[in-house]
Scaffold this motif. Sequence first.
Motif: not given
Length: 56
Positions: A20-39
């Motif tokens: 989540g912190l990486l997504y807020v900092g970068t806005g990269d969609r790949h990080v968002l997909i990783s975040m959803l996998g962790a959820v």
Amino acid sequence: MRQVLKWSFLLCTASFVLNGLLYVGTGDRHVLISMLGAVGLAVLSASWLLFAKKQQ
């Protein structure tokens, strides 16, 4: 067994926060997909913990 599930849940939660912190900092969609996998993994771990707790 419950101890392993607790650690798995904690690691998934930590991964969610860091992604989540990486997504807020970068806005990269790949990080968002990783975040959803962790959820998803955290939800599965939590449900399995509840199931294991009811079995005892």
